[in-house]
Design a protein around this motif. Structure first.
Motif, mmCIF file in Angstrom:
data_model
loop_
_atom_site.group_PDB
_atom_site.id
_atom_site.type_symbol
_atom_site.label_atom_id
_atom_site.label_comp_id
_atom_site.label_asym_id
_atom_site.label_seq_id
_atom_site.Cartn_x
_atom_site.Cartn_y
_atom_site.Cartn_z
ATOM 1 N N PRO A 1 0.836 -1.195 0.000
ATOM 2 C CA PRO A 1 0.000 0.000 0.000
ATOM 3 C C PRO A 1 0.876 1.253 0.000
ATOM 4 O O PRO A 1 1.966 1.253 0.590
ATOM 5 C CB PRO A 1 -0.804 -0.122 1.293
ATOM 6 N N ARG B 1 2.500 2.723 3.213
ATOM 7 C CA ARG B 1 3.665 2.115 3.867
ATOM 8 C C ARG B 1 4.921 2.928 3.601
ATOM 9 O O ARG B 1 5.852 2.943 4.402
ATOM 10 C CB ARG B 1 3.838 0.687 3.384
ATOM 11 N N ASP C 1 -3.776 6.129 1.254
ATOM 12 C CA ASP C 1 -2.833 5.176 1.843
ATOM 13 C C ASP C 1 -3.078 3.735 1.424
ATOM 14 O O ASP C 1 -2.137 2.944 1.301
ATOM 15 C CB ASP C 1 -2.892 5.256 3.379
ATOM 16 N N GLU C 2 -4.355 3.357 1.202
ATOM 17 C CA GLU C 2 -4.665 1.952 0.937
ATOM 18 C C GLU C 2 -4.424 1.526 -0.502
ATOM 19 O O GLU C 2 -4.413 0.331 -0.820
ATOM 20 C CB GLU C 2 -6.116 1.662 1.306
ATOM 21 N N THR D 1 -2.538 0.395 -3.717
ATOM 22 C CA THR D 1 -1.243 -0.249 -3.885
ATOM 23 C C THR D 1 -0.443 0.441 -4.988
ATOM 24 O O THR D 1 -0.987 1.125 -5.863
ATOM 25 C CB THR D 1 -1.384 -1.739 -4.237
#
Length: 461
Positions: free
Chosen positions: A92, A95, A103-104, A106
């Motif tokens: 994601p 990270r 943020d989620e 990918t």
């Protein structure tokens, strides 16, 4: 003259056909100028231009703005981070670049435009307005950045590539353009590719749709959105880049990584079944030919870079008009002209050169049930498995140190092929992801799932 030199020379009739195609593009598209190049075998084999200025035409060293072809350069930087182990494509974004509001999503989804983000930024049209209106990612994404559920569908997103540019900056600790110059432009010798125009360069123009008049377009610096479309380049530089996207370059990315970029990650939209998207590359089928590359546009400019791996031919088309010249279509046409008029010479046949024992015991005919297949050993040490006489599941396999093979293509990609041996060392059968291949149909001496009728083969009655 050897096959390679023959492959790199064009017949006069082919050269004329290429010149005529860009002449039509400039005339029908009413473009101030068009410049193009064709690459085969990693070398420029043709270059041409057409202009409205009598007695003068741009050459392959004149810069044009290339718009979203910039995204492919950004994708190369991200793939380098992956290959160095600094990230995984399944990670994601949060990270590595937290707090963006996305943020989620990918990294792979951002590369393939499946992250669900908006196509454009909120507010004024970003391509024709000051970058000062978008000083940070908050202004690029806005309060409602998502238009689709992440991972569900392909939805082209310029803000998505802005996030990728910021990701590169965060992990490299330097501006996106500095990273690009050090890691891609300089190793590949792309000395005429830059974020800002360098003379000689074309000016961008808007041509009136209903009158043969034109006016200059503004040339805005894209600021934080540079990774989505900032670059200026030349036909010759993009020719080198196209050769890299075809063959790879270990100084930048391996051939396996550039091939991964050209592999479909996003399905085609309904109504556009001949198109798709990889990791930073657009995919298309034109005239039955599979192409990969990217188109680009910014006010005053259109661009297209496309390649056919099967033909080892690529084409670049650049024009300095806002609309009118379908640069990607013209590039595809140039590829087709060369590939059809002068098909490439095949590579010379060469025998297997590995020092290890040649695994002949796995070559030849095998049977999956009653379906005949054949295994062939290639000169590079890989295996090819495919059905005999009918269409079906064919695949190529890479040799592994332990004596097994890993599937690289098709249904068996990632699956393990093993030669199962008897006590005396001879090969009993092949095991491929639980499928048993035997030397004769339903060999009673092999562990065929479900067993083999003890009475064996027989007729009726």
């Amino acid at each position: 003259m050897d096959a390679l030199s023959e492959d790199l020379e064009l017949l006069p009739v082919t050269r004329r056909a290429l010149s005529r195609r860009i002449a039509l593009a400039q005339s029908e598209g009413r473009a101030p100028s068009v410049v193009a190049a064709v690459v085969r075998g990693g070398e420029v084999i043709w270059e041409g231009s057409r202009t409205c200025v009598e007695g003068h035409g741009p050459d392959g060293d004149v810069q044009y703005r290339i718009g979203s072809i910039t995204k492919t350069f950004t994708a190369v930087l991200v793939m380098r981070l992956r290959d160095e182990g600094l990230l995984e494509l399944s990670d994601p974004l949060g990270r590595h670049l937290p707090g963006t509001g996305a943020d989620e999503v990918t990294i792979a989804q951002l590369l393939a435009h499946t992250g669900g983000l908006a196509a454009e930024t909120p507010g004024a049209w970003w391509e024709r307005s000051s970058a000062e209106l978008r000083p940070g990612l908050a202004e690029v994404l806005g309060e409602e950045p998502f238009k689709q559920v992440p991972g569900r569908r392909h939805h082209y997103s310029n803000p998505g590539y802005t996030l990728l540019g910021s990701l590169v900056e965060a992990l490299r600790g330097k501006p996106w353009e500095d990273a690009l110059r050090a890691e891609v432009l300089e190793p590949l010798g792309l000395e005429r590719t830059s974020g800002q125009p360098r003379a000689p360069h074309a000016g961008g123009w808007a041509v009136h749709p209903w009158a043969d008049v034109m006016m200059p377009e503004p040339s805005e610096d894209l600021g934080i959105m540079a990774a989505a479309g900032q670059l200026w380049s030349t036909a010759r530089d993009l020719a080198r880049f196209a050769a890299f996207l075809t063959h790879g370059d270990e100084r930048v990315l391996s051939v396996a990584s550039v091939r991964e970029m050209r592999t479909a990650e996003a399905p085609a939209e309904t109504g556009s079944e001949d198109a798709g998207y990889g990791l930073g590359t657009q995919l298309s089928v034109r005239g039955g030919r599979r192409l990969a590359g990217h188109g680009g546009s910014l006010p005053g400019f259109v661009a297209g870079l496309w390649l056919s791996e099967a033909d080892d031919v690529a084409a670049i088309v650049l024009a300095n008009c806002t609309s009118g010249v379908p640069a990607s279509t013209v590039a595809a046409d140039l590829i087709g002209i060369v590939a059809e008029a002068e098909p490439r010479f095949p590579e010379p046949w060469r025998p297997f050169r590995e020092a290890d024992r040649v695994p002949l015991e796995v070559c030849g005919p095998w049977y999956w049930g009653t379906a005949a297949h054949v295994v062939r050993l290639k000169a590079d040490g890989s295996l090819e498995l495919g059905p005999v006489g009918v269409s079906g599941r064919a695949a190529r396999f890479r040799a592994e140190p332990d004596g097994s093979w890993t599937g690289l293509t098709g249904y068996y990609a990632g699956e393990t092929l093993q030669a199962v041996r008897r006590a005396d060392g001879s090969v009993s059968h092949l095991d491929l992801g639980s499928f048993v291949f035997t030397r004769e149909p339903y060999d009673p001496e092999a562990p065929v799932p479900g067993g083999v009728d003890p009475q064996g083969w027989r007729g009726i009655g």
